[in-house]
Design an enzyme around this catalytic site. Sequence first.
Site, PDB file in Angstrom:
ATOM      1  N   GLY A 112     -49.829-140.385 -13.683  1.00  0.00           N
ATOM      2  CA  GLY A 112     -50.935-139.636 -14.259  1.00  0.00           C
ATOM      3  C   GLY A 112     -51.013-139.534 -15.766  1.00  0.00           C
ATOM      4  O   GLY A 112     -51.973-138.957 -16.278  1.00  0.00           O
ATOM      5  N   ARG A 126     -65.243-149.763 -12.997  1.00  0.00           N
ATOM      6  CA  ARG A 126     -64.926-148.374 -13.330  1.00  0.00           C
ATOM      7  C   ARG A 126     -66.086-147.608 -13.969  1.00  0.00           C
ATOM      8  O   ARG A 126     -66.180-146.390 -13.827  1.00  0.00           O
ATOM      9  CB  ARG A 126     -63.666-148.294 -14.197  1.00  0.00           C
ATOM     10  CG  ARG A 126     -62.433-148.818 -13.452  1.00  0.00           C
ATOM     11  CD  ARG A 126     -61.123-148.552 -14.166  1.00  0.00           C
ATOM     12  NE  ARG A 126     -60.809-147.146 -14.210  1.00  0.00           N
ATOM     13  CZ  ARG A 126     -60.969-146.369 -15.251  1.00  0.00           C
ATOM     14  NH1 ARG A 126     -61.436-146.862 -16.387  1.00  0.00           N
ATOM     15  NH2 ARG A 126     -60.663-145.092 -15.186  1.00  0.00           N
ATOM     16  N   CYS A 159     -76.906-158.527  -9.442  1.00  0.00           N
ATOM     17  CA  CYS A 159     -78.261-158.099  -9.138  1.00  0.00           C
ATOM     18  C   CYS A 159     -78.235-156.648  -8.688  1.00  0.00           C
ATOM     19  O   CYS A 159     -78.392-156.341  -7.505  1.00  0.00           O
ATOM     20  CB  CYS A 159     -78.850-158.980  -8.057  1.00  0.00           C
ATOM     21  SG  CYS A 159     -79.299-160.569  -8.716  1.00  0.00           S
ATOM     22  N   TYR A 206     -56.362-150.813 -13.144  1.00  0.00           N
ATOM     23  CA  TYR A 206     -57.475-150.557 -12.221  1.00  0.00           C
ATOM     24  C   TYR A 206     -58.706-151.422 -12.512  1.00  0.00           C
ATOM     25  O   TYR A 206     -59.839-150.995 -12.340  1.00  0.00           O
ATOM     26  CB  TYR A 206     -57.840-149.057 -12.219  1.00  0.00           C
ATOM     27  CG  TYR A 206     -56.669-148.171 -11.878  1.00  0.00           C
ATOM     28  CD1 TYR A 206     -56.111-148.189 -10.600  1.00  0.00           C
ATOM     29  CD2 TYR A 206     -56.079-147.329 -12.825  1.00  0.00           C
ATOM     30  CE1 TYR A 206     -55.013-147.396 -10.282  1.00  0.00           C
ATOM     31  CE2 TYR A 206     -54.982-146.540 -12.512  1.00  0.00           C
ATOM     32  CZ  TYR A 206     -54.454-146.574 -11.238  1.00  0.00           C
ATOM     33  OH  TYR A 206     -53.369-145.803 -10.924  1.00  0.00           O
ATOM     34  N   TYR A 231     -67.065-144.476 -11.892  1.00  0.00           N
ATOM     35  CA  TYR A 231     -66.680-143.178 -12.481  1.00  0.00           C
ATOM     36  C   TYR A 231     -67.325-142.900 -13.833  1.00  0.00           C
ATOM     37  O   TYR A 231     -66.926-141.953 -14.509  1.00  0.00           O
ATOM     38  CB  TYR A 231     -65.166-143.112 -12.729  1.00  0.00           C
ATOM     39  CG  TYR A 231     -64.247-143.754 -11.727  1.00  0.00           C
ATOM     40  CD1 TYR A 231     -64.118-143.222 -10.440  1.00  0.00           C
ATOM     41  CD2 TYR A 231     -63.460-144.852 -12.062  1.00  0.00           C
ATOM     42  CE1 TYR A 231     -63.229-143.787  -9.534  1.00  0.00           C
ATOM     43  CE2 TYR A 231     -62.580-145.420 -11.161  1.00  0.00           C
ATOM     44  CZ  TYR A 231     -62.468-144.894  -9.899  1.00  0.00           C
ATOM     45  OH  TYR A 231     -61.585-145.451  -9.011  1.00  0.00           O
ATOM     46  N   PRO A 253     -45.642-143.841 -13.291  1.00  0.00           N
ATOM     47  CA  PRO A 253     -46.740-144.201 -14.199  1.00  0.00           C
ATOM     48  C   PRO A 253     -47.346-145.557 -13.835  1.00  0.00           C
ATOM     49  O   PRO A 253     -46.617-146.512 -13.550  1.00  0.00           O
ATOM     50  CB  PRO A 253     -46.038-144.279 -15.559  1.00  0.00           C
ATOM     51  CG  PRO A 253     -44.603-144.577 -15.244  1.00  0.00           C
ATOM     52  CD  PRO A 253     -44.320-143.933 -13.918  1.00  0.00           C
ATOM     53  N   GLY A 254     -48.637-145.621 -13.802  1.00  0.00           N
ATOM     54  CA  GLY A 254     -49.328-146.891 -13.552  1.00  0.00           C
ATOM     55  C   GLY A 254     -50.137-147.257 -14.782  1.00  0.00           C
ATOM     56  O   GLY A 254     -49.788-148.138 -15.562  1.00  0.00           O
ATOM     57  N   ARG A 255     -51.215-146.487 -14.973  1.00  0.00           N
ATOM     58  CA  ARG A 255     -52.154-146.761 -16.077  1.00  0.00           C
ATOM     59  C   ARG A 255     -51.445-146.831 -17.426  1.00  0.00           C
ATOM     60  O   ARG A 255     -51.731-147.705 -18.233  1.00  0.00           O
ATOM     61  CB  ARG A 255     -53.197-145.618 -16.099  1.00  0.00           C
ATOM     62  CG  ARG A 255     -54.372-145.852 -17.014  1.00  0.00           C
ATOM     63  CD  ARG A 255     -55.179-144.554 -17.198  1.00  0.00           C
ATOM     64  NE  ARG A 255     -55.543-143.921 -15.952  1.00  0.00           N
ATOM     65  CZ  ARG A 255     -56.664-144.158 -15.268  1.00  0.00           C
ATOM     66  NH1 ARG A 255     -57.534-145.026 -15.712  1.00  0.00           N
ATOM     67  NH2 ARG A 255     -56.913-143.511 -14.144  1.00  0.00           N
TER      68      ARG A 255
HETATM   69  N1  LLP Z   1     -48.500-142.265  -7.771  1.00  0.00           N
HETATM   70  C1  LLP Z   1     -49.429-142.003  -6.849  1.00  0.00           C
HETATM   71  C2  LLP Z   1     -49.004-141.459  -5.558  1.00  0.00           C
HETATM   72  C3  LLP Z   1     -50.784-142.259  -7.100  1.00  0.00           C
HETATM   73  O1  LLP Z   1     -51.684-141.986  -6.166  1.00  0.00           O
HETATM   74  C4  LLP Z   1     -51.165-142.802  -8.353  1.00  0.00           C
HETATM   75  C5  LLP Z   1     -52.565-143.098  -8.650  1.00  0.00           C
HETATM   76  C6  LLP Z   1     -50.163-143.076  -9.303  1.00  0.00           C
HETATM   77  C7  LLP Z   1     -48.838-142.782  -8.975  1.00  0.00           C
HETATM   78  C8  LLP Z   1     -50.449-143.696 -10.648  1.00  0.00           C
HETATM   79  O2  LLP Z   1     -51.251-142.897 -11.445  1.00  0.00           O
HETATM   80  P1  LLP Z   1     -51.544-143.340 -12.966  1.00  0.00           P
HETATM   81  O3  LLP Z   1     -50.237-143.214 -13.736  1.00  0.00           O
HETATM   82  O4  LLP Z   1     -52.016-144.731 -12.949  1.00  0.00           O
HETATM   83  O5  LLP Z   1     -52.562-142.372 -13.444  1.00  0.00           O
HETATM   84  N2  LLP Z   1     -58.852-145.998  -9.602  1.00  0.00           N
HETATM   85  C9  LLP Z   1     -58.757-144.856 -10.493  1.00  0.00           C
HETATM   86  C10 LLP Z   1     -57.360-144.292 -10.557  1.00  0.00           C
HETATM   87  C11 LLP Z   1     -56.836-143.873  -9.200  1.00  0.00           C
HETATM   88  C12 LLP Z   1     -55.426-143.393  -9.252  1.00  0.00           C
HETATM   89  C13 LLP Z   1     -54.875-143.246  -7.879  1.00  0.00           C
HETATM   90  N3  LLP Z   1     -53.511-142.893  -7.809  1.00  0.00           N
HETATM   91  C14 LLP Z   1     -59.251-145.272 -11.878  1.00  0.00           C
HETATM   92  O6  LLP Z   1     -59.649-146.432 -12.044  1.00  0.00           O
HETATM   93  O7  LLP Z   1     -59.270-144.464 -12.802  1.00  0.00           O
END
Ligand code: LLP
Length: 434
Positions: free
Chosen positions: A248, A330, A361, A390, A334, A291-293
């Site tokens: 997050g 995105r 289209c 994403y 969103y 962390p992902g994003r």
């Molecule tokens: N762990 C869990 C259990 C999650 O569900 C998520 C993201 C993460 C970690 C990683 O979160 P991050 O660090 O990336 O914020 N598609 C959306 C984002 C959906 C996130 C879903 N879960 C977008 O494009 O903004």
Amino acid sequence: MLHENYGINEKGHLTVCGADTAALAEKYGTPLYILDEDFVRAKCRQYKASFEKHFPSGSTPFFASKALSFVGIYRIIAEEGLGTDIVSPGELYTAQKAGFPISKTCFHGNNKTDADIEYGIKAGVGYFVVDGMDELNALDRIAKRLGVVQDILLRITPGIDPHTFAAVNTGRIDSKFGSSTDTGAAEEITRAALSLDNVRLCGYHCHIGSQIFESEPFCRAAKIMTEFSALIKRRYGYEAGIINLGGGFGVRYYDGQEEPDIDSFTAEIAEVIKDTCNKNGMKFPVIFMEPGRSIVGAAGVTVYTVGSVKTIPGFRTYVSVDGGMPDNPRYALYASRYTALIANKASLPCTEEYTVAGRCCESGDLIGEGMRMQSAVRGDKLAVLVTGAYNYSMASNYNRLPLPPIVIVSGGVDRLAVRRQSFDDLIRNELTEN
Ligand code: LLP
């Protein structure tokens, strides 16, 4: 520039990791995803260093691969020594193909099928993050049949809406994920997990949301999770060895957004957990985060070629590019705001305000509105920044547009990591005789 890995070279072109994005667009064609490997590795190291400094030994960042999943990224993450979070057998399969150590995975998802569970156990998944009672019982049954005891974490819903503050604390009870601490479901599933023979409860997991810029919601979640662990210890004598606080951490998409400092956030979170553990006579548990994003977001840039430029007097100017919602859904989903510029005119002033439209289209196929950038003409290369997370992982073949390739850059040197889809790829599974 928005992030330190972006620059402008002597030709006035946008660079990523030192590589000329306009030149890469010429070499590989557009649309094109570019990924800065050095940036990804640096982020991984920042997380690792902060975890080592503030959390007990064994604490690990897990890359949330839903943000970006392809074979090459799992190799990089493995080399950096992080774990990875997977949410589907498809992500698991991709990690396997990369040779990722599957014992360092957390398997997420609110609805794992029996087949997913069996595949995950056989693949040697480190921890199943069990979402609810049905999954717990299915997992125990399948593990018994396979003759294993599977390590698990329980997904707990701590009742936090990360975009509100402490007073409004009930916003997220209503979630498809996890078992709520507020309704008693969390305690009930913990009791059940402790009574089963083929699962080993290792701790708890929560994930409060994405794109969060304040430390306060993380600290609140850490406190609720540690207090929950203390309650279970008092009532059942079980003390969790692991708390996983999910992902997050926010990323800067445009000027004015202030990115969280990983080290100071980690320190603040550690302080809350330590304090709560001390008050309750517990050991500081091992901490995981996902962390992902924040690991891949700013590592990515998408380059398009400008096609038509159309001004509607009194309204706006549409700049259409050769990709759109299929490679970046995105804005359509969103209304997410991005920064864009003309890659081959990056040193010129941003004098224009454009609506950047995709080629589908569908009028909602936009990359952004009110985007300030250099004046664009047909043939220019338009770069959208911070598209590493994403985008590719959420891409589709809508309008039968082939997915763009991914080019990785390291030390200024580029290499192809994912080929552009061909038209044959598009019809690969289609039985032409039927
Ligand atoms: N762990 C869990 C259990 C999650 O569900 C998520 C993201 C993460 C970690 C990683 O979160 P991050 O660090 O990336 O914020 N598609 C959306 C984002 C959906 C996130 C879903 N879960 C977008 O494009 O903004």
